[in-house]
Each structure stands twice: as C-alpha cells, then as structure tokens.
Design a protein around this motif. Structure first.
Motif, PDB file in Angstrom:
ATOM      1  N   VAL A  18      30.189  -2.636  -8.524  1.00  0.00           N
ATOM      2  CA  VAL A  18      29.593  -3.917  -8.151  1.00  0.00           C
ATOM      3  C   VAL A  18      28.090  -3.755  -7.950  1.00  0.00           C
ATOM      4  O   VAL A  18      27.301  -4.617  -8.367  1.00  0.00           O
ATOM      5  N   ARG A  19      27.658  -2.666  -7.349  1.00  0.00           N
ATOM      6  CA  ARG A  19      26.224  -2.422  -7.177  1.00  0.00           C
ATOM      7  C   ARG A  19      25.534  -2.354  -8.533  1.00  0.00           C
ATOM      8  O   ARG A  19      24.475  -2.928  -8.737  1.00  0.00           O
ATOM      9  N   ARG A  20      26.132  -1.653  -9.483  1.00  0.00           N
ATOM     10  CA  ARG A  20      25.546  -1.546 -10.826  1.00  0.00           C
ATOM     11  C   ARG A  20      25.473  -2.929 -11.485  1.00  0.00           C
ATOM     12  O   ARG A  20      24.474  -3.278 -12.107  1.00  0.00           O
ATOM     13  N   LEU A  21      26.516  -3.725 -11.323  1.00  0.00           N
ATOM     14  CA  LEU A  21      26.505  -5.074 -11.895  1.00  0.00           C
ATOM     15  C   LEU A  21      25.451  -5.947 -11.227  1.00  0.00           C
ATOM     16  O   LEU A  21      24.771  -6.736 -11.898  1.00  0.00           O
ATOM     17  N   LEU A  22      25.300  -5.841  -9.926  1.00  0.00           N
ATOM     18  CA  LEU A  22      24.278  -6.615  -9.218  1.00  0.00           C
ATOM     19  C   LEU A  22      22.872  -6.178  -9.613  1.00  0.00           C
ATOM     20  O   LEU A  22      21.960  -7.007  -9.702  1.00  0.00           O
ATOM     21  N   ASP A  23      22.697  -4.881  -9.843  1.00  0.00           N
ATOM     22  CA  ASP A  23      21.382  -4.362 -10.232  1.00  0.00           C
ATOM     23  C   ASP A  23      20.959  -4.820 -11.624  1.00  0.00           C
ATOM     24  O   ASP A  23      19.783  -4.715 -11.974  1.00  0.00           O
ATOM     25  N   MET A  24      21.896  -5.326 -12.408  1.00  0.00           N
ATOM     26  CA  MET A  24      21.564  -5.823 -13.744  1.00  0.00           C
ATOM     27  C   MET A  24      20.874  -7.185 -13.669  1.00  0.00           C
ATOM     28  O   MET A  24      20.429  -7.704 -14.698  1.00  0.00           O
ATOM     29  N   GLY A  25      20.791  -7.765 -12.497  1.00  0.00           N
ATOM     30  CA  GLY A  25      20.121  -9.041 -12.317  1.00  0.00           C
ATOM     31  C   GLY A  25      21.116 -10.191 -12.277  1.00  0.00           C
ATOM     32  O   GLY A  25      22.263 -10.065 -12.704  1.00  0.00           O
ATOM     33  N   GLU A  26      20.644 -11.312 -11.750  1.00  0.00           N
ATOM     34  CA  GLU A  26      21.499 -12.501 -11.646  1.00  0.00           C
ATOM     35  C   GLU A  26      21.618 -13.160 -13.008  1.00  0.00           C
ATOM     36  O   GLU A  26      20.662 -13.724 -13.516  1.00  0.00           O
ATOM     37  N   ARG A  27      22.797 -13.067 -13.572  1.00  0.00           N
ATOM     38  CA  ARG A  27      23.082 -13.684 -14.864  1.00  0.00           C
ATOM     39  C   ARG A  27      24.393 -14.434 -14.729  1.00  0.00           C
ATOM     40  O   ARG A  27      25.469 -13.841 -14.727  1.00  0.00           O
ATOM     41  N   GLU A  28      24.295 -15.745 -14.589  1.00  0.00           N
ATOM     42  CA  GLU A  28      25.495 -16.556 -14.397  1.00  0.00           C
ATOM     43  C   GLU A  28      26.414 -16.487 -15.606  1.00  0.00           C
ATOM     44  O   GLU A  28      27.632 -16.574 -15.473  1.00  0.00           O
ATOM     45  N   ASP A  29      25.832 -16.298 -16.794  1.00  0.00           N
ATOM     46  CA  ASP A  29      26.671 -16.190 -17.988  1.00  0.00           C
ATOM     47  C   ASP A  29      27.571 -14.966 -17.914  1.00  0.00           C
ATOM     48  O   ASP A  29      28.732 -15.011 -18.309  1.00  0.00           O
ATOM     49  N   ARG A  30      27.067 -13.867 -17.365  1.00  0.00           N
ATOM     50  CA  ARG A  30      27.869 -12.648 -17.224  1.00  0.00           C
ATOM     51  C   ARG A  30      29.031 -12.888 -16.259  1.00  0.00           C
ATOM     52  O   ARG A  30      30.168 -12.514 -16.520  1.00  0.00           O
ATOM     53  N   ALA A  31      28.744 -13.538 -15.142  1.00  0.00           N
ATOM     54  CA  ALA A  31      29.791 -13.830 -14.161  1.00  0.00           C
ATOM     55  C   ALA A  31      30.849 -14.763 -14.753  1.00  0.00           C
ATOM     56  O   ALA A  31      32.049 -14.559 -14.557  1.00  0.00           O
ATOM     57  N   LEU A  32      30.394 -15.773 -15.488  1.00  0.00           N
ATOM     58  CA  LEU A  32      31.334 -16.713 -16.095  1.00  0.00           C
ATOM     59  C   LEU A  32      32.218 -16.030 -17.135  1.00  0.00           C
ATOM     60  O   LEU A  32      33.418 -16.300 -17.200  1.00  0.00           O
ATOM     61  N   VAL A  33      31.655 -15.127 -17.924  1.00  0.00           N
ATOM     62  CA  VAL A  33      32.459 -14.396 -18.918  1.00  0.00           C
ATOM     63  C   VAL A  33      33.492 -13.521 -18.227  1.00  0.00           C
ATOM     64  O   VAL A  33      34.637 -13.424 -18.684  1.00  0.00           O
ATOM     65  N   MET A  34      33.123 -12.891 -17.119  1.00  0.00           N
ATOM     66  CA  MET A  34      34.095 -12.094 -16.360  1.00  0.00           C
ATOM     67  C   MET A  34      35.252 -12.977 -15.887  1.00  0.00           C
ATOM     68  O   MET A  34      36.420 -12.595 -16.007  1.00  0.00           O
ATOM     69  N   LEU A  35      34.905 -14.131 -15.356  1.00  0.00           N
ATOM     70  CA  LEU A  35      35.922 -15.043 -14.834  1.00  0.00           C
ATOM     71  C   LEU A  35      36.830 -15.550 -15.949  1.00  0.00           C
ATOM     72  O   LEU A  35      38.061 -15.505 -15.819  1.00  0.00           O
ATOM     73  N   VAL A  36      36.250 -16.016 -17.027  1.00  0.00           N
ATOM     74  CA  VAL A  36      37.056 -16.540 -18.127  1.00  0.00           C
ATOM     75  C   VAL A  36      37.895 -15.425 -18.741  1.00  0.00           C
ATOM     76  O   VAL A  36      39.066 -15.631 -19.068  1.00  0.00           O
ATOM     77  N   THR A  79      36.109   1.204 -11.395  1.00  0.00           N
ATOM     78  CA  THR A  79      36.364   0.399 -10.198  1.00  0.00           C
ATOM     79  C   THR A  79      37.528   0.962  -9.401  1.00  0.00           C
ATOM     80  O   THR A  79      37.527   0.913  -8.173  1.00  0.00           O
ATOM     81  N   TYR A  80      38.512   1.532 -10.073  1.00  0.00           N
ATOM     82  CA  TYR A  80      39.640   2.125  -9.361  1.00  0.00           C
ATOM     83  C   TYR A  80      39.217   3.385  -8.602  1.00  0.00           C
ATOM     84  O   TYR A  80      39.906   3.812  -7.682  1.00  0.00           O
ATOM     85  N   ARG A  81      38.098   3.982  -8.976  1.00  0.00           N
ATOM     86  CA  ARG A  81      37.594   5.152  -8.260  1.00  0.00           C
ATOM     87  C   ARG A  81      36.581   4.783  -7.185  1.00  0.00           C
ATOM     88  O   ARG A  81      36.459   5.489  -6.187  1.00  0.00           O
ATOM     89  N   GLY A  82      35.823   3.722  -7.400  1.00  0.00           N
ATOM     90  CA  GLY A  82      34.803   3.326  -6.434  1.00  0.00           C
ATOM     91  C   GLY A  82      34.292   1.926  -6.727  1.00  0.00           C
ATOM     92  O   GLY A  82      33.308   1.782  -7.452  1.00  0.00           O
ATOM     93  N   PRO A  83      34.954   0.913  -6.173  1.00  0.00           N
ATOM     94  CA  PRO A  83      34.571  -0.461  -6.512  1.00  0.00           C
ATOM     95  C   PRO A  83      33.150  -0.835  -6.094  1.00  0.00           C
ATOM     96  O   PRO A  83      32.485  -1.600  -6.781  1.00  0.00           O
ATOM     97  N   ARG A  84      32.663  -0.279  -5.010  1.00  0.00           N
ATOM     98  CA  ARG A  84      31.320  -0.648  -4.555  1.00  0.00           C
ATOM     99  C   ARG A  84      30.245  -0.184  -5.532  1.00  0.00           C
ATOM    100  O   ARG A  84      29.258  -0.901  -5.759  1.00  0.00           O
ATOM    101  N   ARG A  85      30.418   0.995  -6.104  1.00  0.00           N
ATOM    102  CA  ARG A  85      29.422   1.504  -7.059  1.00  0.00           C
ATOM    103  C   ARG A  85      29.336   0.606  -8.288  1.00  0.00           C
ATOM    104  O   ARG A  85      28.245   0.324  -8.788  1.00  0.00           O
TER     105      ARG A  85
END
Length: 161
Positions: free
Chosen positions: A18-36, A10-16
């Motif tokens: 985030v794109r990879r994370l978005l391409d993994m599909g919508e998983r609210e559990d993944r987002a919640l784990v990142m937040l927590v 992310t320090y080299r290219g944050p958009r890449r």
C-alpha cells in the motif's frame, strides 16, 4: 510491479504494498481499475455457485448471471466508494491524517488482493456446496480481507511517510 506480484507481496506485507501504491501518486484511474478488476473477479467467482443453483432448481442460468453482473459491476462499486469514505471519516475522527484517496486505495487494494480467496470460495460453493468447507473458506477470506484493509488503512492514514 505487475499486479500479480503485488498481490503475492501483499500476503507477506500489506503495508509495504500500500505504501508503494500511495507513493506512485494520487491517480483515481488506478484506484478505479483496482475496484472494477476486483468486482469482475468476484462476478466470475459467482459463476460456479450460480450454475449449481440453476441446475438444482432447474432454472435458466442467464437471469442469475444478469443479476450478479448488475450487483457486482454497477452497485458494489458505489457501495465500496461509500464504505471507503465512511472509513476515512472514522479514521479522521480518531486522529488519521491521510486523504480520502488513501482510504479508497486501501479498501480497493484489499478487495483485489484478497480476490484469489474469493475465487476459491466460488469454486467450493459451486462444486462442494453449502457446508463447513464453504464457511471455512469464507471465514478465511473475511480474515485476510480485514487484515489487508486495516493494514492498508493504517498505512494510508497514520504513516509518517
């Protein structure tokens, strides 16, 4: 890819990233784990500062830790969900085509990816105390977090992929 490698990437290219994370599909559990996870790191980063404050004021450390725990693990996630929703709404008003999940992912990932700087901020606050160094590290964290968040939000809302 492990989260530590994604943070470094992310320090080299944050958009890449985030794109990879978005391409993994919508998983609210993944987002919640990142937040927590990010909130836990911020809570841990508060320990040196709180220990310093407790020592200098000759107070007990446990109530300070309890307050920080309540703030970072129960209240902050709710506020960050609200901020993500507001940012998605603003993006939609100015032409964004993404989803609310994408806006949440961009914010939560930016918060987690900038967490090494929060740890540094906590160490400076605990060992050096208030001053120019602490303000400098805080300013660097704000800039990096803003860069990650806006880059990720741009990828989530306006990317053609």
């Amino acid at each position: 890819m492990p989260v530590t490698r994604d943070i470094v990437a992310t320090y080299r290219g944050p958009r890449r990233v985030v794109r990879r994370l978005l391409d993994m599909g919508e998983r609210e559990d993944r987002a919640l784990v990142m937040l927590v996870g990010a909130c836990v790191v911020v809570f841990v980063a508060q320990w040196p500062r709180l220990a310093r404050e407790a020592h200098l004021a000759e107070r007990d450390l446990n109530p300070l830790l309890g307050g920080a725990l309540m703030a970072w693990l129960f209240i902050a996630p709710l506020l960050l969900y609200a901020i993500a929703l507001i940012s998605h709404g603003i993006a939609r008003l100015i032409g964004g085509r993404g989803t609310a999940y994408g806006a949440r992912l961009a914010l939560f990932w930016a918060f987690l990816a900038a967490s090494p700087l929060i740890l540094l901020h906590g160490l400076v606050a605990g060992f050096v105390g208030p001053g120019l160094g602490l303000q400098g590290v805080g300013l660097i964290w704000c800039g990096v977090f803003g860069w990650f968040w806006l880059s990720g939000l741009r990828e989530a809302e306006w990317s053609s992929a």
